[in-house]
Design an enzyme around this catalytic site. Structure first.
Site, PDB file in Angstrom:
ATOM      1  N   ASN A 191      -8.322  16.002 -24.410  1.00 34.89           N
ATOM      2  CA  ASN A 191      -8.145  14.846 -23.549  1.00 34.89           C
ATOM      3  C   ASN A 191      -6.960  15.051 -22.616  1.00 34.89           C
ATOM      4  OD1 ASN A 191      -8.516  11.899 -22.849  1.00 34.89           O
ATOM      5  ND2 ASN A 191      -6.386  11.879 -23.524  1.00 34.89           N
ATOM      6  N   GLU A 192      -7.213  14.866 -21.335  1.00 39.36           N
ATOM      7  CA  GLU A 192      -6.162  14.857 -20.318  1.00 39.36           C
ATOM      8  C   GLU A 192      -5.143  15.987 -20.468  1.00 39.36           C
ATOM      9  OE1 GLU A 192      -4.509  10.919 -19.856  1.00 39.36           O
ATOM     10  OE2 GLU A 192      -6.427  10.103 -19.239  1.00 39.36           O
ATOM     11  N   GLU A 248     -12.724   7.169 -19.837  1.00 39.73           N
ATOM     12  CA  GLU A 248     -11.722   6.093 -19.865  1.00 39.73           C
ATOM     13  C   GLU A 248     -11.639   5.405 -18.517  1.00 39.73           C
ATOM     14  OE1 GLU A 248      -7.756   7.096 -21.240  1.00 39.73           O
ATOM     15  OE2 GLU A 248      -8.601   8.460 -22.741  1.00 39.73           O
TER      16      GLU A 248
HETATM   17  C1  BGC Z   1      -4.895   8.327 -22.310  1.00 36.81           C
HETATM   18  C2  BGC Z   1      -4.830   7.186 -23.285  1.00 36.81           C
HETATM   19  C3  BGC Z   1      -3.903   6.113 -22.755  1.00 36.81           C
HETATM   20  C4  BGC Z   1      -4.522   5.565 -21.487  1.00 36.81           C
HETATM   21  C5  BGC Z   1      -3.776   4.438 -20.820  1.00 36.81           C
HETATM   22  C6  BGC Z   1      -4.856   7.909 -20.874  1.00 36.81           C
HETATM   23  O1  BGC Z   1      -3.790   8.536 -20.245  1.00 36.81           O
HETATM   24  O2  BGC Z   1      -5.943   9.198 -22.613  1.00 36.81           O
HETATM   25  O3  BGC Z   1      -4.423   7.705 -24.519  1.00 36.81           O
HETATM   26  O4  BGC Z   1      -3.651   5.113 -23.676  1.00 36.81           O
HETATM   27  O5  BGC Z   1      -4.711   6.588 -20.552  1.00 36.81           O
HETATM   28  O6  BGC Z   1      -2.572   4.852 -20.267  1.00 36.81           O
END
Ligand code: BGC
Length: 447
Positions: A165-166, A353
């Site tokens: 992730n990211e 997301e």
């Molecule tokens: C991440 C999450 C984080 C969300 C909100 C993303 O950077 O994957 O873990 O909570 O954004 O900031």
């Protein structure tokens, strides 16, 4: 009023991550992670908050799955905590950790909810950090060992996988901006870490394919849209540079087997370069089946000499912001997705997301989070535009099911469709929860 519709095979879901919701940090053999360490360093996390208890989801699996059922989602994106599986990062497996996720995944499936699993959402085992963490190429081997175990264990149960992730946040927030664990500030180190993360991704994909695991695999970068202030070449270039930092720096190596020249040149001016060994780019550019995209914000930007790392100034005050300070720029969502299609072709995409912080507590048992509903409507309208434009978009997950541990902001930022009282751990469904559950039944909403 306009009616915004979605195809019936579209996957609607919600996302979470292990460290942010699970708690139970020292139970059933879990090892320590870099976030357990980092959150204990005074001044690093707001209010000194840590994930010891978080939403206590480790113990409240049944309650959380009930919420998912009532929400009516067909997909749940969650992550597995590496230190629960390998408390020391590699070697000895913790059976209790595996058992926990087996129970969890079985329950999701029993209830008709497809698991979409992130292998690494930032909770690196501390023992690996003690050996240099992602700076050390050996961590790649440990990641492959961990991934392979998950593939074998959950083969046939979990069909959709995201390696990392990211990676931008891991590399640049963790090693350059120093806003996340482990909190270093060195551009060269960040480039090394980014390269190692990409290699870890590529090696895991190779292993997944070699083992013949049924299903799909990819990774989940975070992207942002920077709209040039004007059509002056220097504004366009400044935007291209900063966009590439988020997207091309990670997607070009994966899809094209090369790093974007515009940034290679820029970083060279800052005295940093990617240390590529023979064969690295072939490993990184393994074909992937899916691409996860995380999108929250965008802005208008322009060239400004000697400003920040990229000589680029952002006009964030043109936009409304959510409570965490993220600019709200729904059009950017459409634009960035079309840009991805132009640059990388028709790879199937999941929005892994998208969501908003509004810090409201219940009043008389109700959370009237109209602003969140509005944000979601604005962004889902862009999703509908993208689908109408023929993009291969398979699903959309809201961040997040629950209010949770927002990394260096601790518990001060609430992203959930469900409110969590961190004293009692009581869950309260917000208005946005009911709104999303209606969308999940109908596949349309009014804008
Ligand atoms: C991440 C999450 C984080 C969300 C909100 C993303 O950077 O994957 O873990 O909570 O954004 O900031």
């Amino acid at each position: 009023m306009a009616i915004i519709t979605f195809p019936k095979d579209f996957r609607f879901g919600v996302s979470t991550a292990s460290y942010q919701i699970e708690g139970a940090y020292n139970e059933d053999g879990r090892g320590m992670s870099i976030w357990d360490t980092y959150s204990r360093i005074p001044g690093k996390v707001r209010n000194g908050d840590n994930g010891n208890i978080a939403c206590d989801s480790y113990h409240r699996m049944d309650e959380d799955i009930e919420l998912l059922k009532e929400l009516g989602v067909n997909t749940y994106r969650f992550s597995i905590a590496w230190p629960r599986i390998f408390p020391k990062g590699r070697g000895e497996v913790n059976q209790k950790g595996l058992d926990h996720y087996h129970r969890f995944v079985d329950k999701l499936i029993e209830n008709g909810i497809e698991p979409l699993c992130t292998i690494y959402h930032w909770d690196l085992p501390q023992t690996l950090q003690d050996e240099g963490g992602w700076k050390n190429r050996q961590t790649i081997e440990a990641f492959v060992e961990y991934s392979e175990l998950l593939f074998r264990e959950f083969s046939g149960k979990i069909k959709s996988w995201l390696t990392i992730n990211e990676p931008w946040c891991v590399a640049f927030l963790g090693y350059f901006v120093a806003e996340q664990a482990p909190g270093e500030a060195n551009l060269q180190t960040a480039l090394d870490v980014a390269h190692h993360l990409l290699l870890a991704h590529g090696r895991a994909v190779q292993r997944f394919k070699a083992l013949g695991i049924p299903g799909e695999i990819g990774f989940a970068p975070n992207v942002t849209w920077y709209e040039p202030f004007s059509n002056r070449p220097e504004d366009i270039e400044a935007c291209a540079r900063i966009s590439a930092w988020f997207m091309e720096w990670f997607c070009d190596p994966v899809f094209k087997g090369s790093y974007p020249q515009i940034l290679v040149d820029w970083f060279a001016k800052k005295g940093a370069k990617v240390n590529i060994e023979e064969g690295d780019l072939e490993i990184i550019s393994q074909p992937i089946d899916i691409l996860g995209i995380n999108y929250y914000n965008g802005t208008v930007s322009r060239h400004k000499e000697d400003h920040g790392t990229f000589d680029c100034e952002h006009l964030d005050n043109l936009f409304d912001k959510t409570d965490i300070g993220f600019t709200i720029y729904p059009d950017g969502f459409y634009k960035v997705l079309m840009d991805i299609k132009n640059k990388y072709g028709d790879v199937p995409i999941y929005i892994t997301e998208n969501g908003a912080t509004y810090n409201q507590d219940p009043v008389d048992g109700r959370v009237r989070d109209d602003k969140r509903i509005h944000y979601l409507k604005q962004h889902l309208t862009q999703i509908s535009r993208v689908l109408s434009s023929g993009m291969n978009l398979k699903g959309y997950c809201i961040w997040s099911l629950l209010d949770n541990y927002e990394w260096s902001y601790g518990y001060s930022m609430r992203f959930g469709l469900v409110h969590v009282d961190y004293q009692t751990l009581k869950r309260t469904k917000k208005d946005s929860f009911y709104w999303y559950s209606k969308l999940n039944q109908n596949y349309w909403f009014e804008m």
